[in-house]
Design an enzyme around this catalytic site. Structure first.
Site, PDB file in Angstrom:
ATOM      1  N   SER A 150       0.766  -6.109  -3.613  1.00  0.00           N
ATOM      2  CA  SER A 150       0.974  -4.960  -4.487  1.00  0.00           C
ATOM      3  C   SER A 150       1.432  -3.718  -3.736  1.00  0.00           C
ATOM      4  O   SER A 150       2.026  -2.814  -4.319  1.00  0.00           O
ATOM      5  CB  SER A 150      -0.300  -4.643  -5.273  1.00  0.00           C
ATOM      6  OG  SER A 150      -1.329  -4.225  -4.411  1.00  0.00           O
ATOM      7  N   LYS A 249      -4.895   0.229  -3.634  1.00  0.00           N
ATOM      8  CA  LYS A 249      -3.696   0.693  -4.331  1.00  0.00           C
ATOM      9  C   LYS A 249      -3.358   2.096  -3.847  1.00  0.00           C
ATOM     10  O   LYS A 249      -4.085   2.712  -3.066  1.00  0.00           O
ATOM     11  CB  LYS A 249      -3.913   0.731  -5.856  1.00  0.00           C
ATOM     12  CG  LYS A 249      -4.393  -0.569  -6.485  1.00  0.00           C
ATOM     13  CD  LYS A 249      -3.322  -1.635  -6.518  1.00  0.00           C
ATOM     14  CE  LYS A 249      -3.861  -2.921  -7.139  1.00  0.00           C
ATOM     15  NZ  LYS A 249      -2.887  -4.028  -7.068  1.00  0.00           N
TER      16      LYS A 249
END
EC number: 3.4.21.89
Length: 515
Positions: A150, A249
Site C-alpha cells: 500500500s 499508512k
C-alpha cells in the site's frame, strides 16, 4: 475496569503480599508493619534482596511488571537461601506462593547474596534482560515488517522497520496481562497472547511532535474489533485497542480538516494535498501497444522498477494492465514508440451497480476516486447529528468513545438521552496508502482514533525482496525526508569493525597487564 475495582484489586495484592512475607521482613531485620504499607513495602523488599530501589518503579509498569514479579520472587527466595533450580522453578510455577512456605518455615534464615553470587544468577539475569527488551519494545522502539504494497516505492513489501514510540509519545499498554514482545498471537502455538481483563484506560506519554499530514504512521486497525479466538463458552471476544492488527499508512488528513477526493486527488480544505518528495502515487493503468507489440520485461522490471506481480497482459486487446504504476512511469510509457495509449483507470459511480463499500457506507455515489467532503473530528469540537451526518460518526460514538446509541423513529438517543449534536472526546485522522487503487484504508473504514496511534517508522534496518534476497541499497535507510533514500549500511559495518577491533586489543592489553 472501574477505579473502585482497581483499588480493590490493588488492596488484595497488598494483603496477599503481607501474609506471605511479614516473617521474612522480620528475619531480614525489618519491622512487620513495613510489609503492609503499599509501595513502601516494595522499596524495603528491594533493600532486603539487595537490588536497586528504582526496581520498584518497574513493578508498576504494565506488561513489564508481569516479568518483574517472577524476577523478585526468585531474588527473594535466593535471599533466604533457596537458590537451587528446583526452588526457582517452584517460585515461578506457583506464581510466588512458594514464598508462603518459606515465610512460615522457622528454619529459614536471611542470607543475602554477595556480588559474585548475583552475577552467577543465570535465571534472574535472563529475566531482567527480557524486562529491558520489553521496555524498549513498548516505550522506545518496536520492530515492524511491511506486509502489503500500500506504500509501494516509499516502503516495500519485505522492509523491516524500527517504529519510534517516542515521536508521538509512547502509549502505555491498555492490556495489562500479555506475553512480552509479541502482538495478539503467540507464534508457533498460535494461541491468544493476552487476557482481555483487566484493562487500563488510554494514556500517552508526552511526545515531541504531533501526527502531521504526509507522516507515515503505524496504528491499530480500527475495525479489527473481533478476535479469531473464542472464549470457553465458544463466543468470539472483542479485541482490546492495543491488540488490534498493526497497519501502516500515510496520514493525509488531521483533526479539523475537511477532506475530499476528486478524480483521485486528495483535497484538504479545498486545496490539493502536496505529498513529500519520496511519496510516489500509483494507480491502475491500461497500456495498449501497437500491432500486438510486446514490451521488454527487462525494461519494465529493471529500468522502470515495476513489480512483476503488478503486470498483467490481455493478448486479445494488446493491452497491459499495470496494477500499481506511478504517474511518472505512465508519462515515460507514453513516449515509448511501441505504446499506442496510456489510460489511468477511474472508479466511477455506476447507477446500475451501486455499492456501499466506501465510507460512510450510506452514499452509493461515492467511489475510491471521488468522495467527500468529510469533516475529520477534532477533540472538543461539536457536530450536528441528523440522518445525514450520523453514518459518519456512529462508530466514533459507540465503538471508539463507548456510548450507547439508538435511532428510534428518527430520534437519536445517546446514553438514553435525546441528542441533536455530539462533542468529540479525542482527535481523529484520515490514513491512505500511496498505492491508491490497491490499499485498504480510511476510504473503506473511516477515521483512525488518536488512541489507536502506535508510532512513527523512522528506519529500515533490513529489506528482502520477494525471493528473500537482500536489497542492499535499502539496508539502514531513513523513512522520512524529501530526498532520495541513502543507505548507511557501509558506515554501520565500518563502525562495527572498529568496535570489534578496539575490544580485541583492549582485552589483549588487559590480559597482558594482569600477566
Amino acid at each position: 475496569m472501574t477505579l473502585l475495582q482497581w483499588f480493590i484489586f490493588f488492596l488484595a495484592v497488598q494483603v496477599i503480599h503481607f501474609l506471605g512475607t511479614w516473617k521474612l521482613y522480620e528475619k531480614a531485620g525489618r519491622k512487620r508493619w513495613e510489609a503492609a504499607v503499599p509501595v513502601y513495602n516494595a522499596v524495603v523488599l528491594m533493600q532486603i534482596i539487595n537490588r536497586p530501589k528504582w526496581w520498584t518503579i518497574l513493578l508498576f509498569i504494565p506488561v513489564v511488571n508481569l516479568i518483574m514479579f517472577p524476577v523478585v520472587w526468585v531474588q527473594t527466595l535466593r535471599a533466604f537461601g533457596k537458590r537451587s533450580s528446583t526452588d526457582t522453578i517452584l517460585g515461578i510455577v506457583t506464581l510466588g506462593l512458594y514464598i508462603y512456605a518459606i515465610n512460615y518455615n522457622d528454619k529459614v534464615t536471611y542470607t543475602p547474596e554477595g556480588e559474585e553470587e548475583r552475577k552467577d544468577s543465570t535465571v534472574g539475569s535472563l529475566l531482567f534482560a527480557i524486562v529491558v527488551a520489553t521496555i524498549v519494545h513498548t516505550y522506545v522502539m518496536q520492530p515492524f515488517t511491511i506486509p502489503t504494497a500500500s506504500l509501494e516505492k516509499t516502503l516495500l513489501v519485505g522492509d523491516f522497520l524500527f517504529v519510534s514510540k517516542f515521536n508521538y509519545g509512547a502509549r502505555t499498554p491498555m492490556t495489562t496481562i500479555a506475553a512480552p514482545m509479541v502482538h495478539d498471537t503467540i507464534p508457533v502455538i498460535n494461541t491468544k497472547s493476552y487476557s482481555n481483563w483487566p484493562q487500563l484506560p488510554y494514556f500517552r506519554l508526552p511526545g515531541f511532535e504531533k501526527v502531521e499530514k504526509n507522516d507515515i504512521v503505524v496504528f491499530n486497525w480500527p475495525i479489527d474489533t473481533v478476535v479469531k479466538f473464542r472464549d470457553n463458552s465458544g463466543r468470539r471476544v472483542r479485541k482490546p485497542v492495543d491488540k488490534k492488527s498493526n497497519y501502516v499508512k500515510r496520514c493525509v488528513g488531521t483533526p479539523g480538516d475537511n477532506l475530499s477526493i476528486k478524480d483521485g486527488v486528495v483535497l484538504i480544505n479545498g486545496k490539493e494535498l502536496k505529498l513529500s518528495g519520496r511519496a510516489k502515487l500509483q494507480h491502475i493503468y491500461f497500456v495498449t501497444t501497437k500491432d500486438g507489440s510486446m514490451l521488454d520485461p527487462n525494461y519494465l522490471i529493471g529500468e522502470l522498477q515495476i513489480n512483476r506481480s503488478d503486470i498483467g497482459y490481455d493478448s486479445s486487446q494488446n493491452k497491459y494492465i499495470f496494477r500499481a504504476l506511478t504517474d511518472e512511469n505512465a508519462e515515460i510509457l507514453k513516449t515509448n514508440p511501441l505504446v499506442k495509449s496510456v489510460e489511468r483507470y477511474k472508479f466511477n459511480y455506476d447507477p446500475a451497480n451501486p455499492g456501499t463499500s466506501i465510507f460512510p457506507h450510506s452514499k452509493p455515489e461515492w467511489t475510491q476516486d471521488n468522495m467527500g467532503p468529510i469533516y475529520i473530528p477534532e477533540e472538543g469540537k461539536t457536530v450536528e447529528l441528523n440522518k445525514e451526518t450520523l453514518p459518519f460518526y456512529k462508530m466514533i460514538i459507540t465503538d471508539y468513545e463507548h456510548n450507547t446509541l439508538e435511532d428510534i423513529g428518527g430520534q437519536i438517543l445517546i446514553n438514553g438521552q435525546p441528542a441533536t449534536s455530539y462533542t468529540f472526546k479525542q482527535n481523529y485522522y484520515w490514513m491512505m496508502g500511496d498505492n491508491r487503487h490497491n490499499s485498504e484504508d480510511s476510504r473503506y473504514w473511516g477515521f483512525v482514533p488518536e488512541d489507536h496511534i502506535v508510532g512513527k517508522p523512522v528506519f529500515v534496518w533490513m529489506s528482502l525482496d520477494e525471493n528473500k534476497k537482500p536489497r542492499w541499497d535499502r539496508f539502514f535507510i531513513t523513512v522520512g525526508g524529501d530526498d532520495e533514500p541513502v543507505s548507511y549500511f557501509k558506515y554501520f559495518l565500518g563502525a562495527l569493525v572498529l568496535y570489534i577491533g578496539f575490544s580485541f586489543f583492549r582485552n589483549r592489553r588487559n590480559k597482558a597487564e594482569k600477566a
